[in-house]
Design a protein around this motif. Structure first.
Motif, PDB file in Angstrom:
ATOM      1  N   ASP A  67       0.814  -1.222   0.000  1.00 49.03           N
ATOM      2  CA  ASP A  67       0.000   0.000   0.000  1.00 49.03           C
ATOM      3  C   ASP A  67       0.843   1.266   0.000  1.00 49.03           C
ATOM      4  N   ASP A  68       1.923   1.307   0.787  1.00 49.45           N
ATOM      5  CA  ASP A  68       2.708   2.535   0.906  1.00 49.45           C
ATOM      6  C   ASP A  68       3.836   2.648  -0.109  1.00 49.45           C
ATOM      7  N   ASP A  69       4.019   1.614  -0.933  1.00 50.15           N
ATOM      8  CA  ASP A  69       5.027   1.657  -1.992  1.00 50.15           C
ATOM      9  C   ASP A  69       4.589   0.735  -3.123  1.00 50.15           C
ATOM     10  N   PRO A  70       3.748   1.247  -4.045  1.00 54.87           N
ATOM     11  CA  PRO A  70       3.201   0.405  -5.113  1.00 54.87           C
ATOM     12  C   PRO A  70       4.244  -0.216  -6.049  1.00 54.87           C
ATOM     13  N   SER A  71       5.509   0.210  -5.916  1.00 53.39           N
ATOM     14  CA  SER A  71       6.541  -0.432  -6.740  1.00 53.39           C
ATOM     15  C   SER A  71       6.922  -1.806  -6.182  1.00 53.39           C
ATOM     16  N   VAL A  72       6.524  -2.094  -4.934  1.00 54.50           N
ATOM     17  CA  VAL A  72       6.798  -3.398  -4.335  1.00 54.50           C
ATOM     18  C   VAL A  72       5.612  -4.314  -4.649  1.00 54.50           C
ATOM     19  N   ARG A  73       5.892  -5.332  -5.459  1.00 58.28           N
ATOM     20  CA  ARG A  73       4.851  -6.207  -5.981  1.00 58.28           C
ATOM     21  C   ARG A  73       5.308  -7.660  -5.887  1.00 58.28           C
ATOM     22  N   VAL A  74       4.402  -8.515  -5.441  1.00 54.92           N
ATOM     23  CA  VAL A  74       4.673  -9.952  -5.386  1.00 54.92           C
ATOM     24  C   VAL A  74       3.627 -10.642  -6.256  1.00 54.92           C
ATOM     25  N   THR A  75       4.094 -11.354  -7.260  1.00 54.99           N
ATOM     26  CA  THR A  75       3.216 -11.989  -8.240  1.00 54.99           C
ATOM     27  C   THR A  75       3.170 -13.493  -8.017  1.00 54.99           C
ATOM     28  N   THR A  76       1.959 -14.027  -8.013  1.00 53.09           N
ATOM     29  CA  THR A  76       1.764 -15.469  -7.920  1.00 53.09           C
ATOM     30  C   THR A  76       1.122 -15.951  -9.212  1.00 53.09           C
ATOM     31  N   ASP A  77       1.789 -16.874  -9.882  1.00 51.35           N
ATOM     32  CA  ASP A  77       1.233 -17.580 -11.032  1.00 51.35           C
ATOM     33  C   ASP A  77       1.101 -19.033 -10.634  1.00 51.35           C
ATOM     34  N   ALA A  78      -0.062 -19.602 -10.875  1.00 48.54           N
ATOM     35  CA  ALA A  78      -0.300 -20.961 -10.410  1.00 48.54           C
ATOM     36  C   ALA A  78      -1.230 -21.711 -11.361  1.00 48.54           C
ATOM     37  N   MET A  79      -1.253 -23.019 -11.157  1.00 45.87           N
ATOM     38  CA  MET A  79      -2.191 -23.882 -11.871  1.00 45.87           C
ATOM     39  C   MET A  79      -2.837 -24.795 -10.834  1.00 45.87           C
ATOM     40  N   PHE A  80      -4.177 -24.863 -10.886  1.00 42.35           N
ATOM     41  CA  PHE A  80      -4.884 -25.774  -9.990  1.00 42.35           C
ATOM     42  C   PHE A  80      -4.604 -27.215 -10.413  1.00 42.35           C
ATOM     43  N   THR A  81      -4.121 -28.015  -9.474  1.00 37.39           N
ATOM     44  CA  THR A  81      -3.906 -29.437  -9.755  1.00 37.39           C
ATOM     45  C   THR A  81      -5.034 -30.284  -9.190  1.00 37.39           C
ATOM     46  N   GLU A  82      -5.726 -29.755  -8.164  1.00 37.84           N
ATOM     47  CA  GLU A  82      -6.921 -30.389  -7.595  1.00 37.84           C
ATOM     48  C   GLU A  82      -7.920 -29.281  -7.330  1.00 37.84           C
ATOM     49  N   PHE A  83      -9.182 -29.584  -7.547  1.00 39.06           N
ATOM     50  CA  PHE A  83     -10.228 -28.587  -7.306  1.00 39.06           C
ATOM     51  C   PHE A  83     -11.521 -29.326  -7.014  1.00 39.06           C
ATOM     52  N   PHE A  84     -11.846 -29.434  -5.725  1.00 45.59           N
ATOM     53  CA  PHE A  84     -13.053 -30.132  -5.305  1.00 45.59           C
ATOM     54  C   PHE A  84     -13.878 -29.174  -4.449  1.00 45.59           C
ATOM     55  N   ASP A  85     -14.770 -28.444  -5.098  1.00 44.09           N
ATOM     56  CA  ASP A  85     -15.622 -27.449  -4.456  1.00 44.09           C
ATOM     57  C   ASP A  85     -16.664 -28.176  -3.606  1.00 44.09           C
ATOM     58  N   PRO A  86     -16.787 -27.906  -2.325  1.00 40.82           N
ATOM     59  CA  PRO A  86     -16.161 -26.878  -1.488  1.00 40.82           C
ATOM     60  C   PRO A  86     -15.148 -27.435  -0.500  1.00 40.82           C
ATOM     61  N   ASP A  87     -14.472 -28.513  -0.831  1.00 36.86           N
ATOM     62  CA  ASP A  87     -13.646 -29.207   0.157  1.00 36.86           C
ATOM     63  C   ASP A  87     -12.161 -28.860   0.132  1.00 36.86           C
ATOM     64  N   VAL A  88     -11.593 -28.725  -1.050  1.00 36.85           N
ATOM     65  CA  VAL A  88     -10.139 -28.540  -1.135  1.00 36.85           C
ATOM     66  C   VAL A  88      -9.759 -28.018  -2.519  1.00 36.85           C
ATOM     67  N   PHE A  89      -8.697 -27.233  -2.550  1.00 32.38           N
ATOM     68  CA  PHE A  89      -8.030 -26.962  -3.814  1.00 32.38           C
ATOM     69  C   PHE A  89      -6.533 -27.006  -3.575  1.00 32.38           C
ATOM     70  N   VAL A  90      -5.815 -27.395  -4.621  1.00 32.56           N
ATOM     71  CA  VAL A  90      -4.359 -27.469  -4.584  1.00 32.56           C
ATOM     72  C   VAL A  90      -3.855 -26.766  -5.832  1.00 32.56           C
ATOM     73  N   ALA A  91      -2.809 -25.969  -5.657  1.00 35.89           N
ATOM     74  CA  ALA A  91      -2.226 -25.258  -6.793  1.00 35.89           C
ATOM     75  C   ALA A  91      -0.711 -25.342  -6.726  1.00 35.89           C
ATOM     76  N   LEU A  92      -0.094 -25.534  -7.889  1.00 37.74           N
ATOM     77  CA  LEU A  92       1.352 -25.400  -8.010  1.00 37.74           C
ATOM     78  C   LEU A  92       1.627 -23.943  -8.343  1.00 37.74           C
ATOM     79  N   GLN A  93       2.503 -23.314  -7.559  1.00 37.76           N
ATOM     80  CA  GLN A  93       2.724 -21.877  -7.673  1.00 37.76           C
ATOM     81  C   GLN A  93       4.166 -21.550  -8.027  1.00 37.76           C
TER      82      GLN A  93
END
Length: 159
Positions: A67-93
């Motif tokens: 918030d106080d320094d918008p030049s500081v950014r952390v990016t997450t790119d991922a792919m869901f490997t498991e997705f069971f709504d509403p119990d669990v999700f798993v992602a490789l990041q």
């Protein structure tokens, strides 16, 4: 520069919520909800470019901005490997922009939503591997984010 320590530590964070698993699962996976609470205090998730394709093999992308320094950014790119709504999700990041995490190191995020008793849901986060020297710091970051999730679900809007 990413830590030179071997990344071999998984972190596990658990918290009880009064809400049902479906409500919590949607808060974690729907972009419009994620943008309202994700990020530790002092950070926010950009709404532009936020992607969450809710299926196995689906892409996930978000950017946390300080918030106080918008030049500081952390990016997450991922792919869901498991997705069971509403119990669990798993992602490789792959996470870039955090100076202590090697952006070439794949990490796994597993989030479980476990109904307990008559009311409530246990949210369990398992993520890693982290270098041991930063595991506690990232565990504390998740605790702060879960506090924001509680505020958001209670109608406080977080952010």
């Amino acid at each position: 520069m990413p830590s030179q320590q071997r990344a071999d530590t998984m972190i596990i964070i658990e918290r009880m919520f009064a809400q049902d698993a479906s409500t919590l699962f949607r808060a974690w996976t729907e972009p419009d909800q994620m943008a309202r609470w994700r990020g530790s205090p002092g950070w926010h998730v950009e709404t532009d470019g936020l992607v969450s394709e809710l299926r196995p093999g689906g892409r996930h992308h978000h950017v946390k901005v300080r918030d106080d320094d918008p030049s500081v950014r952390v990016t997450t790119d991922a792919m869901f490997t498991e997705f069971f709504d509403p119990d669990v999700f798993v992602a490789l990041q792959q996470i870039s922009g955090d100076p202590e995490i090697d952006p070439q190191q794949r990490m796994e995020l597993r989030v479980e939503f476990v109904k307990t008793g008559r009311d409530g849901t246990l949210v369990r986060i398992i993520q890693g591997p982290y270098p041991p020297s930063i595991a506690d710091q990232h565990s504390a970051g998740w605790e702060a984010e879960l506090g924001r999730l509680e505020t958001y679900l209670a109608g406080g809007g977080a952010r």
